[in-house]
Design an enzyme around this catalytic site. Structure first.
Site, PDB file in Angstrom:
ATOM      1  CG  ASP A  23      -1.902   1.157   1.250  1.00 22.32           C
ATOM      2  OD1 ASP A  23      -2.343   1.567   0.166  1.00 22.32           O
ATOM      3  OD2 ASP A  23      -2.221   1.660   2.347  1.00 22.32           O
ATOM      4  CB  SER A  24       0.211   4.792  -0.649  1.00 19.61           C
ATOM      5  OG  SER A  24      -0.918   5.002   0.180  1.00 19.61           O
ATOM      6  CE1 TYR A  39       2.543   5.305  -3.544  1.00 21.60           C
ATOM      7  CE2 TYR A  39       1.303   3.422  -4.378  1.00 21.60           C
ATOM      8  CZ  TYR A  39       2.487   3.959  -3.924  1.00 21.60           C
ATOM      9  OH  TYR A  39       3.613   3.175  -3.848  1.00 21.60           O
ATOM     10  N   GLY A  40      -3.053   8.941  -3.767  1.00 20.55           N
ATOM     11  CA  GLY A  40      -4.283   9.506  -4.334  1.00 20.55           C
ATOM     12  C   GLY A  40      -4.131  10.867  -4.966  1.00 20.55           C
ATOM     13  CB  CYS A  88      -3.094   0.834  -2.636  1.00 21.39           C
ATOM     14  SG  CYS A  88      -3.103   2.566  -3.156  1.00 21.39           S
ATOM     15  CG  ASN A  89      -9.677   1.250  -2.518  1.00 18.39           C
ATOM     16  OD1 ASN A  89     -10.732   0.883  -3.001  1.00 18.39           O
ATOM     17  ND2 ASN A  89      -9.253   0.822  -1.334  1.00 18.39           N
ATOM     18  CB  THR A  90      -4.845   5.245  -5.401  1.00 15.82           C
ATOM     19  OG1 THR A  90      -5.616   6.059  -4.526  1.00 15.82           O
ATOM     20  CG2 THR A  90      -4.305   6.100  -6.535  1.00 15.82           C
ATOM     21  CD  GLU A 124      -0.045   7.067   6.114  1.00 16.66           C
ATOM     22  OE1 GLU A 124       0.982   6.946   6.789  1.00 16.66           O
ATOM     23  OE2 GLU A 124      -0.499   6.161   5.391  1.00 16.66           O
ATOM     24  CB  CYS A 182      -9.159   4.824   0.914  1.00 22.46           C
ATOM     25  SG  CYS A 182      -7.460   5.143   1.436  1.00 22.46           S
ATOM     26  CB  THR A 183      -6.726  -0.186   2.585  1.00 20.04           C
ATOM     27  OG1 THR A 183      -5.599   0.470   1.987  1.00 20.04           O
ATOM     28  CG2 THR A 183      -7.305  -1.204   1.611  1.00 20.04           C
ATOM     29  CG  HIS A 184      -4.894   5.081   4.626  1.00 26.72           C
ATOM     30  ND1 HIS A 184      -4.429   4.549   3.454  1.00 26.72           N
ATOM     31  CD2 HIS A 184      -3.805   5.570   5.280  1.00 26.72           C
ATOM     32  CE1 HIS A 184      -3.115   4.716   3.401  1.00 26.72           C
ATOM     33  NE2 HIS A 184      -2.712   5.327   4.494  1.00 26.72           N
TER      34      HIS A 184
END
Length: 261
Positions: free
Chosen positions: A6-7, A38-39, A69-71, A148, A180-182
């Site tokens: 992921d980012s 990344y978005g 990562c969805n992006t 983050e 988004c996995t966040h």
């Protein structure tokens, strides 16, 4: 070994889900914290990062790749499926399938990064399966940086989430895809602000189920995966905050190794 990237810290929600769904498998994770989020990047840049991330995971012995990562899933999946021969899973299709299963009125909301929302990938996949569905998407560019920074419980975060979700509340959605996995790390505040009647779709749950089903029907690949319960965590930039959030997400002590790709 199952390779996951992921980012940043969000992909650890996928690690957590896989550890719960199919415990015992060796996992190697890479969080590209030096380039997060990344978005806000161009598609070409994200594709480049994605290729390098997969190459790194393969060099560590990964036999299955999960794009957590969805992006990256929205803009790079087609490219990497052509480039690499190993099984590759993205988080969008499983989330869509799960949403379609549980929705009552097929009135969907999607929240994600600008890149994911601009790609229109969720709308496309939902409409392919259910042409009468209604899909409303909202870009939430501030949420990844807030996660983050570890600001999950700050009042400022609650206010921002409320503002982002207002257009979806007006549309009276019944199902909200956390694109988004966040975002599962903000699940409590999101649920509170969108309302208890709205079902939340966590893409990490969907993709972990997909990996489990795949391994159940592909014994040859399954035999290639180590099952010693090893977990290796790599990042491209080490921060104290990432260490704290990683430990909180996985509910255990973690050791991060820094690599420059």
């Amino acid at each position: 070994m199952i390779g996951i990237f992921d980012s940043g810290v969000g992909g650890l929600t996928v690690v957590r889900a896989i550890l719960e769904e199919i415990p015992g498998y060796d996992i190697v994770y890479f969080g590209d914290t030096a380039h997060s989020p990344y978005g806000t990047k161009s598609s070409e840049t994200v594709i480049g990062y994605t290729i390098k991330n997969i190459e790194f995971l393969l060099s560590q012995g990964a036999k299955v790749i999960v794009i957590a990562c969805n992006t990256a899933s929205s803009v790079a999946t087609a490219e990497v499926l052509e480039r690499f021969s190993v099984p590759i899973f993205e988080v969008i299709t499983p989330a869509v399938e799960l949403a379609l299963q549980i929705s009552r009125n097929f009135n969907f909301g999607v929240i994600g990064t600008r890149a994911t929302v601009t790609s229109g990938i969720y709308e496309k996949k939902i409409m392919e399966k259910h042409p009468q569905a209604k899909v409303y998407s909202v870009a939430c560019p501030l949420l990844v940086p807030l996660v983050e920074e570890g600001w999950m419980n700050k009042p400022e975060t609650s206010m921002i989430v409320k503002k982002y979700l207002l257009p979806l509340k007006i549309r009276q959605i019944d199902t909200l895809i956390l694109g988004c996995t966040h975002y599962p790390l903000l699940q409590k505040v999101i649920q509170r602000k969108i309302g208890r009647r709205v079902r939340l779709i966590d893409s990490s749950i969907g993709v972990s189920s997909s990996v489990k089903a795949f391994l159940a029907h592909n014994a040859e690949v399954k035999q290639q995966l180590g099952q010693n319960g090893n977990l290796m965590l790599f990042v491209s930039d080490v921060t104290d905050q990432f260490q704290k959030i990683a430990a909180m997400t996985l509910k255990t002590g973690v050791t991060l190794k820094c690599v420059k790709l």
